[in-house]
Scaffold this active site. Structure first.
Site, PDB file in Angstrom:
ATOM      1  N   ARG A  46       0.856  -1.199   0.000  1.00 42.55           N
ATOM      2  CA  ARG A  46       0.000   0.000   0.000  1.00 42.55           C
ATOM      3  C   ARG A  46       0.887   1.244   0.000  1.00 42.55           C
ATOM      4  O   ARG A  46       0.604   2.228  -0.672  1.00 42.55           O
ATOM      5  CB  ARG A  46      -0.947   0.002   1.216  1.00 42.55           C
ATOM      6  CG  ARG A  46      -1.732   1.298   1.315  1.00 42.55           C
ATOM      7  CD  ARG A  46      -2.914   1.277   2.278  1.00 42.55           C
ATOM      8  NE  ARG A  46      -2.838   0.328   3.360  1.00 42.55           N
ATOM      9  CZ  ARG A  46      -2.084   0.464   4.454  1.00 42.55           C
ATOM     10  NH1 ARG A  46      -1.321   1.533   4.612  1.00 42.55           N
ATOM     11  NH2 ARG A  46      -2.072  -0.479   5.377  1.00 42.55           N
ATOM     12  N   TYR A  98     -17.294  17.225 -14.565  1.00 44.37           N
ATOM     13  CA  TYR A  98     -17.560  15.790 -14.701  1.00 44.37           C
ATOM     14  C   TYR A  98     -18.574  15.376 -13.619  1.00 44.37           C
ATOM     15  O   TYR A  98     -18.430  15.769 -12.452  1.00 44.37           O
ATOM     16  CB  TYR A  98     -16.249  15.024 -14.532  1.00 44.37           C
ATOM     17  CG  TYR A  98     -16.426  13.518 -14.484  1.00 44.37           C
ATOM     18  CD1 TYR A  98     -16.741  12.810 -15.642  1.00 44.37           C
ATOM     19  CD2 TYR A  98     -16.296  12.818 -13.298  1.00 44.37           C
ATOM     20  CE1 TYR A  98     -16.916  11.444 -15.599  1.00 44.37           C
ATOM     21  CE2 TYR A  98     -16.457  11.455 -13.249  1.00 44.37           C
ATOM     22  CZ  TYR A  98     -16.777  10.768 -14.406  1.00 44.37           C
ATOM     23  OH  TYR A  98     -16.951   9.410 -14.358  1.00 44.37           O
ATOM     24  N   ASP A 170      -8.097  19.432 -13.732  1.00 43.98           N
ATOM     25  CA  ASP A 170      -8.397  18.083 -14.212  1.00 43.98           C
ATOM     26  C   ASP A 170      -8.080  18.061 -15.707  1.00 43.98           C
ATOM     27  O   ASP A 170      -8.789  18.664 -16.512  1.00 43.98           O
ATOM     28  CB  ASP A 170      -9.881  17.770 -13.937  1.00 43.98           C
ATOM     29  CG  ASP A 170     -10.268  16.360 -14.369  1.00 43.98           C
ATOM     30  OD1 ASP A 170      -9.603  15.792 -15.258  1.00 43.98           O
ATOM     31  OD2 ASP A 170     -11.259  15.831 -13.811  1.00 43.98           O
ATOM     32  N   LYS A 195      -8.883   7.095 -18.896  1.00 44.16           N
ATOM     33  CA  LYS A 195      -9.220   7.653 -20.206  1.00 44.16           C
ATOM     34  C   LYS A 195      -7.986   7.643 -21.119  1.00 44.16           C
ATOM     35  O   LYS A 195      -7.488   6.597 -21.431  1.00 44.16           O
ATOM     36  CB  LYS A 195      -9.825   9.043 -20.018  1.00 44.16           C
ATOM     37  CG  LYS A 195     -10.811   9.142 -18.835  1.00 44.16           C
ATOM     38  CD  LYS A 195     -12.080   8.346 -19.034  1.00 44.16           C
ATOM     39  CE  LYS A 195     -12.942   8.208 -17.786  1.00 44.16           C
ATOM     40  NZ  LYS A 195     -13.269   9.446 -17.096  1.00 44.16           N
TER      41      LYS A 195
HETATM   42  C1  PLP Z   1     -13.725   9.842 -15.800  1.00 43.91           C
HETATM   43  C2  PLP Z   1     -13.396  11.165 -15.266  1.00 43.91           C
HETATM   44  C3  PLP Z   1     -13.122  11.351 -13.909  1.00 43.91           C
HETATM   45  C4  PLP Z   1     -13.238  10.233 -12.899  1.00 43.91           C
HETATM   46  O1  PLP Z   1     -12.285   9.249 -13.117  1.00 43.91           O
HETATM   47  P1  PLP Z   1     -12.500   7.704 -12.728  1.00 43.91           P
HETATM   48  O2  PLP Z   1     -11.233   7.080 -13.143  1.00 43.91           O
HETATM   49  O3  PLP Z   1     -13.700   7.222 -13.479  1.00 43.91           O
HETATM   50  O4  PLP Z   1     -12.736   7.678 -11.258  1.00 43.91           O
HETATM   51  C5  PLP Z   1     -12.771  12.622 -13.485  1.00 43.91           C
HETATM   52  N1  PLP Z   1     -12.701  13.657 -14.342  1.00 43.91           N
HETATM   53  C6  PLP Z   1     -12.975  13.518 -15.654  1.00 43.91           C
HETATM   54  C7  PLP Z   1     -12.874  14.698 -16.540  1.00 43.91           C
HETATM   55  C8  PLP Z   1     -13.333  12.272 -16.155  1.00 43.91           C
HETATM   56  O5  PLP Z   1     -13.607  12.140 -17.460  1.00 43.91           O
END
Ligand code: PLP
Length: 381
Positions: A46, A98, A170, A195
């Site tokens: 961890r 998001y 983000d 993504k």
């Molecule tokens: C998918 C996404 C998240 C969240 O990420 P996860 O890996 O699904 O927890 C946060 N911000 C954006 C812009 C996203 O597309």
């Protein structure tokens, strides 16, 4: 090192015990110590894992940061950022956030007395009016989801610095290939590695990157103390995905541009949201801040009806109806009922997120096939 070299080499070294060129998956929960407290930098998985460590160094380099900290998901990474706040502090976030990020701020953190407000950050000059002495984080997502508005990171960073507020960006939608927010003055970059970084729709993960030792120490502490860490196999998959990040994103951007040009000419389409268009309200900022205009395109129908959108969503064959984005395969989605279902309708409508809006995550297939697929799905609607 230039970007295309970094994705393959940054932080990556042949395995010291065997010379394996690919970072091994260290599938272990603990490490044997030579004597009590005498270890090789790894105690318990961890706290530290060699596969994860290589990935963290690699992503830190891609974002021109110094520290990378990986989490079990993008939202777990966001959770770690918000956990640096205290009751009474406040987050000021971009208004078409998001859906999951909105839910985390509203439904989890508000009950602990950490309030959030949501404002249109494309108007940087109006932001100052919303800042109070409780505001501790400015939360930017750009391009925004699914309206693809672009926020001027450098302009927001200036305000954040003057008011001694942390700016978190983000960067999931752009990927570090298209923009590097730390260079523009952001304090922290967040990725849902699920993504574009992973890029193959086979893993869920999140990453934070910063240049600040003080912030990195807080994030490492929360990573270990709260324990939302990714497994070593997932770290391997993301490391592997990143090696082609520049190639994938470049192709996605080219395909998205061709598709946006196809959609804008379609007789049933009323609006195409794509920052590459000269008349897009954020075009100038996008051009200044991004290397290309991204692989996402949203569009709406003249009929404005959910029924029309539903027909198209059911008929595409290459575009799969699914949440998520940033993979090699093209996806089609309906934000109002899928990714943004947890946002109240009045909030959605304020930003133009109607019941007929469709969002495309354009993959790296041959674009002629993608356009033909949309063409057949949109005939006789
Ligand atoms: C998918 C996404 C998240 C969240 O990420 P996860 O890996 O699904 O927890 C946060 N911000 C954006 C812009 C996203 O597309």
């Amino acid at each position: 090192m230039k970007f295309g070299t970094k994705v393959i080499h940054a932080g990556v070294h042949p395995d010291p015990s065997t010379g394996a060129i690919m970072t091994p998956i260290y599938q272990t929960s603990t490490y044997v110590q030579d004597a009590p407290g005498k270890h090789k930098g790894f105690e318990y998985a961890r706290s530290q894992n060699p596969t994860r460590k290589v990935l963290e160094e690699n992503v830190a380099a891609l974002e021109n940061g110094r520290y990378g900290i990986c989490f079990a998901s993008g939202l777990a990474a966001m959770d770690a950022v918000v956990k640096t706040l205290k009751t009474g502090d406040e987050v000021l976030a971009v208004n078409d956030l998001y859906g999951g990020s909105y839910r985390l701020l509203r439904r989890v953190y508000e009950q602990f007395g950490i309030e959030s407000r949501f404002v249109d950050m494309t108007k940087a000059d109006e932001l100052e009016a919303y800042i109070t002495n409780k505001t501790k984080i400015l939360w930017v997502e750009t391009p925004t989801n699914p309206m693809l508005n672009v926020v001027d990171i450098a302009a927001i960073a200036k305000i954040a610095k003057a008011r001694r507020i942390k700016l978190v960006v983000d960067n999931t939608f752009a990927s570090p290939f298209l923009q590097t927010p730390l260079n523009l003055g952001a304090d922290v970059v967040l990725h849902s590695a699920t993504k574009y970084l992973g890029g193959h729709s086979d893993v869920v993960m999140g990453v934070l990157v910063t240049k600040s030792k003080a912030l990195a120490d807080k994030f490492y502490f929360i990573q270990n103390a709260s324990g939302a860490v990714p497994g070593p196999q997932d770290c391997f998959l993301v490391l592997r995905g990143i090696k082609t990040l520049h190639l994938r994103v470049q192709r996605s951007c080219e395909n998205a541009k061709a598709i946006a040009n196809f959609l804008i000419k379609h007789p049933r389409v009323s609006k195409v949201y794509y920052p590459g268009f000269k008349d897009h309200p954020s075009h100038k900022v996008a051009k200044k801040q991004m290397r290309a205009f991204g692989g996402m395109v949203s569009f709406d129908f003249k009929s404005n009806s959910f029924a029309t959108a539903k027909k198209v969503l059911r008929r595409t064959k290459l575009f799969s109806l699914a949440e998520s984005l940033g993979g090699v395969e093209s996806l089609i989605g309906h934000p109002a009922s899928m990714t943004h279902a947890s946002i109240p309708k009045e909030e959605r409508m304020k930003v133009g997120l109607t019941d007929s809006l469709i969002r495309l995550s354009v993959g790296v297939e041959d674009v002629q096939d993608l356009i033909a697929d949309l063409e057949q799905a949109m005939s006789k609607i």
